[in-house]
Design a protein around this motif. Structure first.
Motif, mmCIF file in Angstrom:
data_model
loop_
_atom_site.group_PDB
_atom_site.id
_atom_site.type_symbol
_atom_site.label_atom_id
_atom_site.label_comp_id
_atom_site.label_asym_id
_atom_site.label_seq_id
_atom_site.Cartn_x
_atom_site.Cartn_y
_atom_site.Cartn_z
ATOM 1 N N ARG A 152 30.313 37.523 40.978
ATOM 2 C CA ARG A 152 30.721 36.547 39.952
ATOM 3 C C ARG A 152 32.077 35.943 40.337
ATOM 4 O O ARG A 152 33.104 36.291 39.758
ATOM 5 C CB ARG A 152 30.848 37.230 38.585
ATOM 6 C CG ARG A 152 29.706 38.085 38.123
ATOM 7 C CD ARG A 152 28.582 37.420 37.406
ATOM 8 N NE ARG A 152 28.832 36.414 36.425
ATOM 9 C CZ ARG A 152 28.749 36.570 35.115
ATOM 10 N NH1 ARG A 152 28.466 37.753 34.603
ATOM 11 N NH2 ARG A 152 28.932 35.551 34.313
ATOM 12 N N PRO A 153 32.102 35.043 41.327
ATOM 13 C CA PRO A 153 33.384 34.478 41.781
ATOM 14 C C PRO A 153 34.182 33.798 40.666
ATOM 15 O O PRO A 153 35.396 33.672 40.763
ATOM 16 C CB PRO A 153 32.984 33.453 42.850
ATOM 17 C CG PRO A 153 31.581 33.743 43.192
ATOM 18 C CD PRO A 153 30.970 34.515 42.072
ATOM 19 N N GLU A 154 33.500 33.391 39.585
ATOM 20 C CA GLU A 154 34.227 32.747 38.487
ATOM 21 C C GLU A 154 35.249 33.678 37.849
ATOM 22 O O GLU A 154 36.154 33.218 37.133
ATOM 23 C CB GLU A 154 33.261 32.182 37.446
ATOM 24 C CG GLU A 154 32.338 33.191 36.819
ATOM 25 C CD GLU A 154 30.993 33.373 37.540
ATOM 26 O OE1 GLU A 154 30.029 33.721 36.849
ATOM 27 O OE2 GLU A 154 30.925 33.196 38.764
ATOM 28 N N LEU A 204 37.525 34.992 39.438
ATOM 29 C CA LEU A 204 38.783 34.647 40.101
ATOM 30 C C LEU A 204 39.595 33.656 39.258
ATOM 31 O O LEU A 204 40.806 33.528 39.444
ATOM 32 C CB LEU A 204 38.515 34.081 41.496
ATOM 33 C CG LEU A 204 37.930 35.084 42.499
ATOM 34 C CD1 LEU A 204 37.512 34.388 43.772
ATOM 35 C CD2 LEU A 204 38.902 36.210 42.786
ATOM 36 N N GLN A 205 38.942 32.975 38.328
ATOM 37 C CA GLN A 205 39.650 32.093 37.388
ATOM 38 C C GLN A 205 40.732 32.884 36.658
ATOM 39 O O GLN A 205 41.821 32.369 36.401
ATOM 40 C CB GLN A 205 38.650 31.490 36.381
ATOM 41 C CG GLN A 205 39.263 30.623 35.321
ATOM 42 C CD GLN A 205 39.621 29.223 35.799
ATOM 43 O OE1 GLN A 205 39.114 28.740 36.804
ATOM 44 N NE2 GLN A 205 40.510 28.572 35.082
ATOM 45 N N VAL A 216 42.483 26.715 44.433
ATOM 46 C CA VAL A 216 41.332 27.451 44.975
ATOM 47 C C VAL A 216 41.812 28.860 45.285
ATOM 48 O O VAL A 216 42.906 29.040 45.837
ATOM 49 C CB VAL A 216 40.779 26.790 46.259
ATOM 50 C CG1 VAL A 216 39.562 27.545 46.769
ATOM 51 C CG2 VAL A 216 40.448 25.328 46.042
ATOM 52 N N TYR A 236 40.717 32.619 47.112
ATOM 53 C CA TYR A 236 39.820 33.254 48.078
ATOM 54 C C TYR A 236 40.007 34.771 48.044
ATOM 55 O O TYR A 236 41.134 35.253 48.081
ATOM 56 C CB TYR A 236 40.145 32.795 49.507
ATOM 57 C CG TYR A 236 40.123 31.302 49.697
ATOM 58 C CD1 TYR A 236 38.938 30.647 50.014
ATOM 59 C CD2 TYR A 236 41.287 30.549 49.566
ATOM 60 C CE1 TYR A 236 38.923 29.270 50.210
ATOM 61 C CE2 TYR A 236 41.287 29.178 49.755
ATOM 62 C CZ TYR A 236 40.091 28.545 50.068
ATOM 63 O OH TYR A 236 40.071 27.190 50.253
ATOM 64 N N ALA A 247 34.535 35.774 48.672
ATOM 65 C CA ALA A 247 34.292 34.960 47.465
ATOM 66 C C ALA A 247 35.343 33.861 47.421
ATOM 67 O O ALA A 247 36.452 34.018 47.943
ATOM 68 C CB ALA A 247 34.369 35.814 46.208
ATOM 69 N N TRP A 291 36.699 30.494 44.673
ATOM 70 C CA TRP A 291 36.555 29.854 43.368
ATOM 71 C C TRP A 291 37.514 28.675 43.269
ATOM 72 O O TRP A 291 38.708 28.811 43.536
ATOM 73 C CB TRP A 291 36.866 30.855 42.253
ATOM 74 C CG TRP A 291 36.775 30.264 40.890
ATOM 75 C CD1 TRP A 291 37.821 29.994 40.039
ATOM 76 C CD2 TRP A 291 35.601 29.840 40.211
ATOM 77 N NE1 TRP A 291 37.357 29.448 38.878
ATOM 78 C CE2 TRP A 291 35.979 29.334 38.965
ATOM 79 C CE3 TRP A 291 34.250 29.838 40.544
ATOM 80 C CZ2 TRP A 291 35.085 28.827 38.038
ATOM 81 C CZ3 TRP A 291 33.341 29.345 39.628
ATOM 82 C CH2 TRP A 291 33.750 28.848 38.396
ATOM 83 N N ARG A 292 36.973 27.517 42.893
ATOM 84 C CA ARG A 292 37.803 26.345 42.588
ATOM 85 C C ARG A 292 38.235 26.479 41.130
ATOM 86 O O ARG A 292 37.406 26.471 40.235
ATOM 87 C CB ARG A 292 37.022 25.058 42.795
ATOM 88 C CG ARG A 292 36.714 24.798 44.238
ATOM 89 C CD ARG A 292 36.178 23.397 44.478
ATOM 90 N NE ARG A 292 35.751 23.247 45.845
ATOM 91 C CZ ARG A 292 36.558 23.108 46.893
ATOM 92 N NH1 ARG A 292 37.853 23.086 46.694
ATOM 93 N NH2 ARG A 292 36.079 22.996 48.112
ATOM 94 N N SER A 338 38.274 33.077 32.092
ATOM 95 C CA SER A 338 36.863 32.860 32.398
ATOM 96 C C SER A 338 35.985 33.106 31.179
ATOM 97 O O SER A 338 34.917 32.519 31.074
ATOM 98 C CB SER A 338 36.417 33.783 33.534
ATOM 99 O OG SER A 338 36.458 35.148 33.109
#
Length: 163
Positions: free
Chosen positions: A99-101, A103-104, A122, A124, A143, A145-146, A156
């Motif tokens: 779930r890279p989101e 990283l938000q 971004v 990483y 992973a 995430w923008r 998130s």
């Protein structure tokens, strides 16, 4: 002699001690076999130490971020800087990959704790693998995430997510 401690425990005292011992041993074993960092203090003992062969590879997890200014920076994983330790990221790495989101939430921590630094655009999650014999390193992005609204990021909202 008055007040002397008797040498024998009663049946309830023995039963109580056996039940507590069995519970602790069972929880430690389960934590090692099927648990993860969330089971702390009964988490897998492998999180504390491991060995690597002399011809092996050592992995090191870290985070980088591209700022809104266009600079690539290392995310300062420490409780003093953004409020989360590298070990916490390592323990949750599989979740970030799935779930890279999530990283938000790192961007949110950064903006709250270090508001004078350029915002993250971004983020990483990367692993650096270093071969012991040669010292050669390979960096793999696990992973990415923008960040949504980098200058004013919001959490998130995912279960287990951040602030």
């Amino acid at each position: 002699m008055r007040g002397a401690v008797q040498g024998r425990l009663g049946p309830y005292a023995v039963l109580w001690r056996l039940a507590v011992t069995a519970g602790v041993v069972t929880t430690v074993c389960l934590g090692t076999w099927v648990g993860d960092d969330g089971w702390w203090p009964f988490a897998p003992m492998s999180q504390y130490a491991f060995s690597v062969r002399n011809d092996g590879v050592v992995g090191s997890l870290g985070m980088d971020a591209l700022t809104v200014d266009g600079d690539l920076v290392r995310v300062p994983l420490s409780k003093e800087r953004i409020g989360i330790e590298r070990a916490e990221i390592e323990g949750q790495a599989a979740r970030f990959v799935r779930r890279p989101e999530l990283l938000q939430d790192i961007a949110v921590l950064h903006s709250r704790r270090l508001p004078r630094e350029p915002a993250y655009a971004v983020i990483y999650l990367r692993n650096t693998s270093t071969r012991i014999l040669t010292g050669d390193s390979t960096v793999t992005t696990l992973a990415m995430w923008r960040v949504v609204d980098p200058r004013n990021p919001r959490p998130s909202g995912l279960p287990g997510g951040g602030p």
